[in-house]
Design a protein around this motif. Structure first.
Motif, PDB file in Angstrom:
ATOM      1  N   VAL A 208      -8.321  52.665 -62.446  1.00 50.50           N
ATOM      2  CA  VAL A 208      -7.421  52.306 -61.363  1.00 50.50           C
ATOM      3  C   VAL A 208      -8.007  53.350 -60.421  1.00 50.50           C
ATOM      4  N   GLU A 209      -8.154  54.525 -60.513  1.00 48.41           N
ATOM      5  CA  GLU A 209      -8.604  55.700 -59.788  1.00 48.41           C
ATOM      6  C   GLU A 209      -9.774  55.236 -59.075  1.00 48.41           C
ATOM      7  N   ALA A 210     -10.667  54.524 -59.736  1.00 45.88           N
ATOM      8  CA  ALA A 210     -11.873  54.156 -59.076  1.00 45.88           C
ATOM      9  C   ALA A 210     -11.666  53.144 -57.869  1.00 45.88           C
ATOM     10  N   ALA A 211     -10.787  51.955 -58.256  1.00 47.00           N
ATOM     11  CA  ALA A 211     -10.312  50.978 -57.498  1.00 47.00           C
ATOM     12  C   ALA A 211      -9.661  51.531 -56.277  1.00 47.00           C
ATOM     13  N   ARG A 212      -8.862  52.712 -56.290  1.00 51.47           N
ATOM     14  CA  ARG A 212      -8.560  53.152 -55.301  1.00 51.47           C
ATOM     15  C   ARG A 212      -9.372  54.091 -54.391  1.00 51.47           C
ATOM     16  N   GLU A 213     -10.503  54.331 -54.985  1.00 53.38           N
ATOM     17  CA  GLU A 213     -11.375  54.803 -54.045  1.00 53.38           C
ATOM     18  C   GLU A 213     -11.979  53.933 -52.968  1.00 53.38           C
ATOM     19  N   LEU A 214     -12.022  52.630 -53.798  1.00 52.33           N
ATOM     20  CA  LEU A 214     -12.367  51.450 -52.604  1.00 52.33           C
ATOM     21  C   LEU A 214     -11.191  51.309 -51.631  1.00 52.33           C
ATOM     22  N   LEU A 215     -10.202  51.321 -52.054  1.00 59.46           N
ATOM     23  CA  LEU A 215      -8.962  50.926 -51.260  1.00 59.46           C
ATOM     24  C   LEU A 215      -8.902  52.026 -50.076  1.00 59.46           C
ATOM     25  N   SER A 220      -8.328  46.001 -49.215  1.00 54.87           N
ATOM     26  CA  SER A 220      -6.994  45.484 -49.534  1.00 54.87           C
ATOM     27  C   SER A 220      -6.672  45.288 -50.795  1.00 54.87           C
ATOM     28  N   ILE A 221      -7.546  44.577 -51.467  1.00 59.24           N
ATOM     29  CA  ILE A 221      -7.435  44.341 -53.045  1.00 59.24           C
ATOM     30  C   ILE A 221      -8.539  44.518 -53.733  1.00 59.24           C
ATOM     31  N   VAL A 222      -8.665  45.166 -54.908  1.00 58.20           N
ATOM     32  CA  VAL A 222      -9.449  45.296 -55.797  1.00 58.20           C
ATOM     33  C   VAL A 222      -9.124  44.877 -57.114  1.00 58.20           C
ATOM     34  N   ILE A 223     -10.194  43.850 -57.801  1.00 58.79           N
ATOM     35  CA  ILE A 223     -10.088  43.315 -59.110  1.00 58.79           C
ATOM     36  C   ILE A 223     -11.110  43.473 -59.948  1.00 58.79           C
ATOM     37  N   VAL A 224     -10.760  44.448 -60.948  1.00 66.88           N
ATOM     38  CA  VAL A 224     -11.975  44.853 -61.763  1.00 66.88           C
ATOM     39  C   VAL A 224     -11.737  43.950 -63.173  1.00 66.88           C
ATOM     40  N   GLN A 302      -2.525  26.352 -64.506  1.00 64.10           N
ATOM     41  CA  GLN A 302      -0.996  26.007 -64.498  1.00 64.10           C
ATOM     42  C   GLN A 302      -0.461  25.894 -65.908  1.00 64.10           C
ATOM     43  N   GLU A 303      -1.124  25.435 -66.807  1.00 62.18           N
ATOM     44  CA  GLU A 303      -0.689  25.230 -67.912  1.00 62.18           C
ATOM     45  C   GLU A 303      -0.620  26.519 -68.742  1.00 62.18           C
ATOM     46  N   HIS A 304      -1.440  27.329 -68.661  1.00 63.10           N
ATOM     47  CA  HIS A 304      -1.791  28.568 -69.639  1.00 63.10           C
ATOM     48  C   HIS A 304      -1.358  29.776 -68.747  1.00 63.10           C
ATOM     49  N   VAL A 305      -1.132  29.833 -67.550  1.00 58.91           N
ATOM     50  CA  VAL A 305      -0.932  31.170 -66.828  1.00 58.91           C
ATOM     51  C   VAL A 305       0.144  32.143 -67.305  1.00 58.91           C
ATOM     52  N   HIS A 306       1.120  31.249 -67.974  1.00 60.28           N
ATOM     53  CA  HIS A 306       2.159  32.094 -68.762  1.00 60.28           C
ATOM     54  C   HIS A 306       1.914  32.824 -69.970  1.00 60.28           C
ATOM     55  N   ARG A 307       0.725  32.365 -70.489  1.00 58.79           N
ATOM     56  CA  ARG A 307       0.204  33.128 -71.798  1.00 58.79           C
ATOM     57  C   ARG A 307      -0.355  34.507 -71.596  1.00 58.79           C
ATOM     58  N   VAL A 308      -0.693  34.882 -69.950  1.00 58.29           N
ATOM     59  CA  VAL A 308      -1.338  35.918 -69.780  1.00 58.29           C
ATOM     60  C   VAL A 308      -0.305  37.151 -69.677  1.00 58.29           C
ATOM     61  N   GLU A 309      -0.626  38.372 -70.260  1.00 56.32           N
ATOM     62  CA  GLU A 309       0.137  39.358 -70.350  1.00 56.32           C
ATOM     63  C   GLU A 309      -0.210  40.265 -69.105  1.00 56.32           C
ATOM     64  N   VAL A 310       0.770  40.577 -68.447  1.00 57.79           N
ATOM     65  CA  VAL A 310       0.934  41.556 -67.250  1.00 57.79           C
ATOM     66  C   VAL A 310       1.576  42.653 -67.224  1.00 57.79           C
ATOM     67  N   HIS A 311       1.019  43.767 -67.001  1.00 56.10           N
ATOM     68  CA  HIS A 311       1.790  45.031 -66.978  1.00 56.10           C
ATOM     69  C   HIS A 311       1.501  45.802 -65.891  1.00 56.10           C
ATOM     70  N   SER A 312       2.466  46.447 -65.454  1.00 57.64           N
ATOM     71  CA  SER A 312       2.541  47.171 -64.144  1.00 57.64           C
ATOM     72  C   SER A 312       1.945  48.728 -64.526  1.00 57.64           C
ATOM     73  N   ILE A 313       1.021  49.227 -63.682  1.00 63.72           N
ATOM     74  CA  ILE A 313       0.753  50.546 -63.906  1.00 63.72           C
ATOM     75  C   ILE A 313       1.260  51.173 -62.921  1.00 63.72           C
ATOM     76  N   GLY A 314       1.923  52.227 -63.247  1.00 64.68           N
ATOM     77  CA  GLY A 314       2.479  53.194 -62.186  1.00 64.68           C
ATOM     78  C   GLY A 314       1.547  53.936 -61.209  1.00 64.68           C
ATOM     79  N   VAL A 315       1.649  53.574 -59.897  1.00 58.27           N
ATOM     80  CA  VAL A 315       0.736  54.592 -58.887  1.00 58.27           C
ATOM     81  C   VAL A 315       1.574  54.735 -57.724  1.00 58.27           C
ATOM     82  N   HIS A 316       1.208  55.791 -57.163  1.00 56.68           N
ATOM     83  CA  HIS A 316       1.832  56.224 -55.618  1.00 56.68           C
ATOM     84  C   HIS A 316       0.971  55.368 -54.719  1.00 56.68           C
ATOM     85  N   PRO A 317       2.071  54.963 -53.727  1.00 59.35           N
ATOM     86  CA  PRO A 317       1.324  54.032 -52.727  1.00 59.35           C
ATOM     87  C   PRO A 317       0.307  54.876 -51.786  1.00 59.35           C
ATOM     88  N   LEU A 318      -0.781  54.038 -51.410  1.00 66.73           N
ATOM     89  CA  LEU A 318      -1.593  54.777 -50.449  1.00 66.73           C
ATOM     90  C   LEU A 318      -1.036  55.108 -49.125  1.00 66.73           C
TER      91      LEU A 318
END
Length: 318
Positions: A208-215, A220-224, A302-318
């Motif tokens: 996350v910290e590395a991605a924020r370096e790119l931000l 605007s968006i980094v997907i690793v 569309q059929e399988h996206v609900h199977r993906v687990e997504v968890h928020s990682i707390g960050v301080h807004p830039l």
């Protein structure tokens, strides 16, 4: 023909020849059980999937020789609008050998034709004309011989002048240079991000910290992406850790491209980062479950996206 909302650029396209074998026997005679020919290259894969998703898309790049003519034929067969600048050399052929017994794919890629300065100038002219009325530009994949590593930065800069947002999926110097033009979004895999920053990223927090370096550079968006380990999506306000559903990996060809296509699809749909994280992970995972160069479909995502687990990682807004 549907109006193009997206322009994809594949500077080093290919004919992808997939050979399926019951079992790969190195050093022995092998007989195929299936052979398939598809248009290949990161931008082309993204275009194929966006077209399947119902998004208006045009694929651009260079093509040459009989292989280039065949490439145009395959794109036409698949219903994809194409505008490729001709080169004197021939479009490369990349070989994908599928060992069905081990469910493994071995790839053998050609380097590609050498591009001259005149051919580069011709492409820039064609590319600039294609930007009219386009919302997103997709840049990705290897750069052919004769083309400078700064090409993605140059194309992204031209796109910005036309009000077009760039999504960059590159590696090495092409990624480093491309970031100088401040693309809207980037999708490095973990190894590409580590090479870019020159350090190992051993935890989610470090990623996350590395991605924020790119931000911090204006992205605007980094997907690793991290293969079977999932992915992390980061923006200036949010960060999400994504765990995909379990599959049997048959081929990773096109998995990252599927994530890029789904990212742009979600952006066009106005989805937020949490949904983007889930949809991109589902797309990449489903494509990895298929043999050779086959890609996921919108219905499957569309059929399988609900199977993906997504968890928020707390960050301080830039």
């Amino acid at each position: 023909m549907t109006k193009s909302e997206v322009l994809t650029v594949t500077l080093n396209p290919s004919i992808d020849k997939t050979i399926v074998l019951p079992e790969l026997r190195v050093g022995s005679l092998n007989r195929t059980s299936e052979v398939r020919l598809d248009p290949g290259g990161k931008g082309i894969n993204v275009a194929r999937l966006l077209h399947e998703f119902g998004v208006g898309v045009t694929a651009a790049g260079w093509s040459g020789g009989a292989e280039g003519e065949a490439l145009m034929g395959y794109l036409k067969r698949d219903g994809i609008a194409a505008s490729f600048t001709p080169v004197q050399g021939r479009t490369r052929t990349n070989l994908k050998i599928v060992d069905s017994s081990k469910e493994l794919t071995t790839e053998i890629n050609e380097a590609g034709a050498v591009v001259t300065e005149a051919e580069l100038a011709a492409f820039i002219r064609d590319f600039t004309l294609l930007l009219e009325d386009v919302s997103y530009l997709i840049l990705g994949g290897s750069i052919p011989p004769g083309v400078p590593d700064t090409i993605y930065a140059r194309l992204a800069g031209i796109a910005r002048e036309h009000g077009v947002k760039t999504v960059l999926d590159a590696d090495g110097e092409a990624l480093r240079e491309g970031l100088q033009a401040v693309p809207f979004a980037v999708k490095p895999n973990i190894h590409e991000l580590e090479r870019l920053l020159g350090r190992t990223l051993a935890s989610d927090e470090e990623i996350v910290e590395a991605a924020r370096e790119l931000l911090g550079q204006g992205v605007s968006i980094v997907i690793v992406s991290m293969g079977e380990a999932g992915s992390i999506a980061v923006s200036g306000q949010e960060a999400y850790r994504v765990k995909p559903f379990e599959i049997t990996v048959k081929s990773t060809v096109g998995a990252g491209d599927s994530m890029v296509a789904c990212l742009v699809h979600c952006l066009l749909q106005g989805k937020g980062l949490r949904d983007i994280a889930a949809w991109t992970a589902a797309a990449g995972t489903l494509t990895a479950s298929k043999e050779g160069t086959q890609l996921c479909t919108l219905a499957e995502v569309q059929e399988h996206v609900h199977r993906v687990e997504v968890h928020s990682i707390g960050v301080h807004p830039l």
